[in-house]
Design a protein around this motif. Structure first.
Motif, PDB file in Angstrom:
ATOM      1  N   VAL A  72      93.629  -9.505  31.405  1.00 19.37           N
ATOM      2  CA  VAL A  72      94.705  -9.041  32.288  1.00 19.37           C
ATOM      3  C   VAL A  72      95.988  -9.772  31.907  1.00 19.37           C
ATOM      4  O   VAL A  72      96.024 -11.011  31.889  1.00 19.37           O
ATOM      5  CB  VAL A  72      94.366  -9.308  33.769  1.00 19.37           C
ATOM      6  N   ILE A  73      97.041  -9.022  31.624  1.00 23.00           N
ATOM      7  CA  ILE A  73      98.295  -9.622  31.189  1.00 23.00           C
ATOM      8  C   ILE A  73      99.263  -9.853  32.354  1.00 23.00           C
ATOM      9  O   ILE A  73     100.201 -10.652  32.265  1.00 23.00           O
ATOM     10  CB  ILE A  73      98.956  -8.747  30.090  1.00 23.00           C
ATOM     11  N   ASP A  74      99.022  -9.166  33.487  1.00 24.87           N
ATOM     12  CA  ASP A  74      99.920  -9.306  34.644  1.00 24.87           C
ATOM     13  C   ASP A  74      99.934 -10.720  35.213  1.00 24.87           C
ATOM     14  O   ASP A  74     100.876 -11.111  35.897  1.00 24.87           O
ATOM     15  CB  ASP A  74      99.515  -8.339  35.760  1.00 24.87           C
ATOM     16  N   ARG A  75      98.880 -11.480  34.954  1.00 28.59           N
ATOM     17  CA  ARG A  75      98.751 -12.808  35.567  1.00 28.59           C
ATOM     18  C   ARG A  75      99.881 -13.748  35.145  1.00 28.59           C
ATOM     19  O   ARG A  75     100.123 -14.763  35.792  1.00 28.59           O
ATOM     20  CB  ARG A  75      97.413 -13.428  35.190  1.00 28.59           C
ATOM     21  N   TYR A  76     100.564 -13.411  34.074  1.00 25.73           N
ATOM     22  CA  TYR A  76     101.623 -14.285  33.564  1.00 25.73           C
ATOM     23  C   TYR A  76     103.008 -13.899  34.096  1.00 25.73           C
ATOM     24  O   TYR A  76     104.011 -14.492  33.708  1.00 25.73           O
ATOM     25  CB  TYR A  76     101.630 -14.250  32.032  1.00 25.73           C
ATOM     26  N   VAL A  77     103.065 -12.901  34.960  1.00 25.85           N
ATOM     27  CA  VAL A  77     104.348 -12.396  35.478  1.00 25.85           C
ATOM     28  C   VAL A  77     104.625 -12.930  36.875  1.00 25.85           C
ATOM     29  O   VAL A  77     103.744 -12.932  37.737  1.00 25.85           O
ATOM     30  CB  VAL A  77     104.357 -10.854  35.512  1.00 25.85           C
ATOM     31  N   LYS A  78     105.850 -13.349  37.091  1.00 27.17           N
ATOM     32  CA  LYS A  78     106.304 -13.746  38.424  1.00 27.17           C
ATOM     33  C   LYS A  78     107.382 -12.760  38.860  1.00 27.17           C
ATOM     34  O   LYS A  78     108.389 -12.593  38.173  1.00 27.17           O
ATOM     35  CB  LYS A  78     106.869 -15.168  38.407  1.00 27.17           C
ATOM     36  N   ILE A  79     107.130 -12.096  39.990  1.00 25.83           N
ATOM     37  CA  ILE A  79     108.085 -11.117  40.522  1.00 25.83           C
ATOM     38  C   ILE A  79     109.032 -11.805  41.483  1.00 25.83           C
ATOM     39  O   ILE A  79     108.605 -12.547  42.365  1.00 25.83           O
ATOM     40  CB  ILE A  79     107.346  -9.962  41.223  1.00 25.83           C
ATOM     41  N   ILE A  80     110.324 -11.540  41.314  1.00 27.23           N
ATOM     42  CA  ILE A  80     111.357 -12.156  42.149  1.00 27.23           C
ATOM     43  C   ILE A  80     112.119 -11.051  42.898  1.00 27.23           C
ATOM     44  O   ILE A  80     112.610 -10.116  42.269  1.00 27.23           O
ATOM     45  CB  ILE A  80     112.338 -12.976  41.284  1.00 27.23           C
ATOM     46  N   PRO A  81     112.193 -11.158  44.244  1.00 30.07           N
ATOM     47  CA  PRO A  81     111.539 -12.152  45.104  1.00 30.07           C
ATOM     48  C   PRO A  81     110.051 -11.832  45.275  1.00 30.07           C
ATOM     49  O   PRO A  81     109.616 -10.717  44.991  1.00 30.07           O
ATOM     50  CB  PRO A  81     112.288 -12.003  46.429  1.00 30.07           C
ATOM     51  N   GLU A  82     109.321 -12.801  45.763  1.00 28.51           N
ATOM     52  CA  GLU A  82     107.884 -12.623  45.925  1.00 28.51           C
ATOM     53  C   GLU A  82     107.539 -11.559  46.962  1.00 28.51           C
ATOM     54  O   GLU A  82     106.467 -10.954  46.895  1.00 28.51           O
ATOM     55  CB  GLU A  82     107.229 -13.948  46.321  1.00 28.51           C
ATOM     56  N   ASP A  83     108.454 -11.322  47.933  1.00 29.55           N
ATOM     57  CA  ASP A  83     108.174 -10.339  48.978  1.00 29.55           C
ATOM     58  C   ASP A  83     108.705  -8.947  48.640  1.00 29.55           C
ATOM     59  O   ASP A  83     108.799  -8.073  49.497  1.00 29.55           O
ATOM     60  CB  ASP A  83     108.732 -10.799  50.331  1.00 29.55           C
ATOM     61  N   ALA A  84     109.062  -8.714  47.374  1.00 31.77           N
ATOM     62  CA  ALA A  84     109.494  -7.380  46.960  1.00 31.77           C
ATOM     63  C   ALA A  84     108.395  -6.371  47.263  1.00 31.77           C
ATOM     64  O   ALA A  84     107.200  -6.660  47.102  1.00 31.77           O
ATOM     65  CB  ALA A  84     109.834  -7.371  45.478  1.00 31.77           C
ATOM     66  N   HIS A  85     108.780  -5.182  47.687  1.00 30.83           N
ATOM     67  CA  HIS A  85     107.788  -4.205  48.143  1.00 30.83           C
ATOM     68  C   HIS A  85     107.023  -3.556  46.989  1.00 30.83           C
ATOM     69  O   HIS A  85     105.787  -3.515  46.999  1.00 30.83           O
ATOM     70  CB  HIS A  85     108.480  -3.120  48.971  1.00 30.83           C
ATOM     71  N   ASP A  86     107.737  -3.037  46.019  1.00 37.49           N
ATOM     72  CA  ASP A  86     107.109  -2.307  44.918  1.00 37.49           C
ATOM     73  C   ASP A  86     106.897  -3.254  43.738  1.00 37.49           C
ATOM     74  O   ASP A  86     107.823  -3.557  42.988  1.00 37.49           O
ATOM     75  CB  ASP A  86     107.998  -1.126  44.505  1.00 37.49           C
ATOM     76  N   LYS A  87     105.675  -3.712  43.573  1.00 34.40           N
ATOM     77  CA  LYS A  87     105.370  -4.697  42.537  1.00 34.40           C
ATOM     78  C   LYS A  87     104.793  -4.072  41.263  1.00 34.40           C
ATOM     79  O   LYS A  87     104.288  -4.769  40.391  1.00 34.40           O
ATOM     80  CB  LYS A  87     104.396  -5.745  43.081  1.00 34.40           C
ATOM     81  N   ARG A  88     104.879  -2.782  41.134  1.00 37.99           N
ATOM     82  CA  ARG A  88     104.324  -2.126  39.958  1.00 37.99           C
ATOM     83  C   ARG A  88     105.094  -2.518  38.691  1.00 37.99           C
ATOM     84  O   ARG A  88     106.317  -2.681  38.716  1.00 37.99           O
ATOM     85  CB  ARG A  88     104.347  -0.611  40.124  1.00 37.99           C
ATOM     86  N   LEU A  89     104.344  -2.636  37.596  1.00 41.40           N
ATOM     87  CA  LEU A  89     104.919  -3.050  36.320  1.00 41.40           C
ATOM     88  C   LEU A  89     104.560  -2.053  35.225  1.00 41.40           C
ATOM     89  O   LEU A  89     103.561  -1.329  35.331  1.00 41.40           O
ATOM     90  CB  LEU A  89     104.390  -4.434  35.922  1.00 41.40           C
TER      91      LEU A  89
END
Length: 210
Positions: A135-152
């Protein structure tokens, strides 16, 4: 008033007719639950019962740090672009002509979402062994953490070295052959939010000679 027996006996009475005020009985918000992103507007329009009720005004109560009245309409509120994601309330209260609260109100529940502003990576480069899948998503940090749509969305510069696939909302990298590739991750919610990761594929260590 004239007496039947003596028409000369008369009396008069004055009657004052007062206008009947149709009292407000209920307020109902047209859309009592709304979901918006920070920076967008919500409609706080209401319906009165009865529709021809008189002698009342409606005032909105809300958190001034989160909402401001729109310049276009007093029943439209703008959500602060910097508002944190969460649930907030707006209350419409009825007041009489004397300014006294009538005890009639309606509550609007507002759910505020936030957009992705940026992406960052916990690693700038990674090494994988040929044949490995992870899984490659584990290395991603989404800013801000409470963003609604976290799709990549992930893309690779070299499919023959490192291929990418998505399954059940997770992205996987598969090490195909020895070499290097640049992986780019992009936010679906905000295409301007991107980050790049360098990956190196190596052959597995088969053994150590003495």
């Amino acid at each position: 008033i004239i007496a039947n027996e003596n028409p000369d006996v008369r009396a008069s009475i004055s009657v004052k007719v007062s206008a009947v005020v149709i009292k407000l009985e209920k307020l109902a918000l047209n859309t009592p639950e709304q979901t918006v992103y920070a920076g967008e507007a919500i409609d706080v329009a209401w319906t009165a019962t009865p529709a021809n009720a008189e002698a009342y005004t409606v005032k909105l109560e809300y958190n001034a740090d989160i909402f401001t009245v729109s310049a276009e309409s007093p029943t439209m509120l703008i959500v602060n672009p910097q508002a944190a994601a969460g649930e907030y309330t707006v209350i419409a209260k009825a007041y009489g002509q004397d300014g006294v609260e009538m005890g009639i109100s309606a509550t609007l529940k507002v759910t505020v979402w936030t957009h992705v502003s940026d992406l960052s990576l916990t690693e700038t480069s990674l090494t994988f062994v040929k044949g490995m899948k992870s899984v490659i998503d584990r290395y991603v940090k989404i800013i801000p953490e409470d963003a609604h749509d976290k799709r990549l969305i992930w893309t690779t510069s070299n499919e023959s070295v490192a291929s990418l696939s998505e399954s059940n909302g997770f992205w996987f990298i598969e090490a195909i052959s020895v070499g290097e590739a640049m992986l780019t991750v992009t936010s679906v919610d905000n295409p301007k939010a991107t980050a790049t990761l360098k990956v190196t594929i190596v052959i597995p260590l088969e053994g150590i000679e003495a």
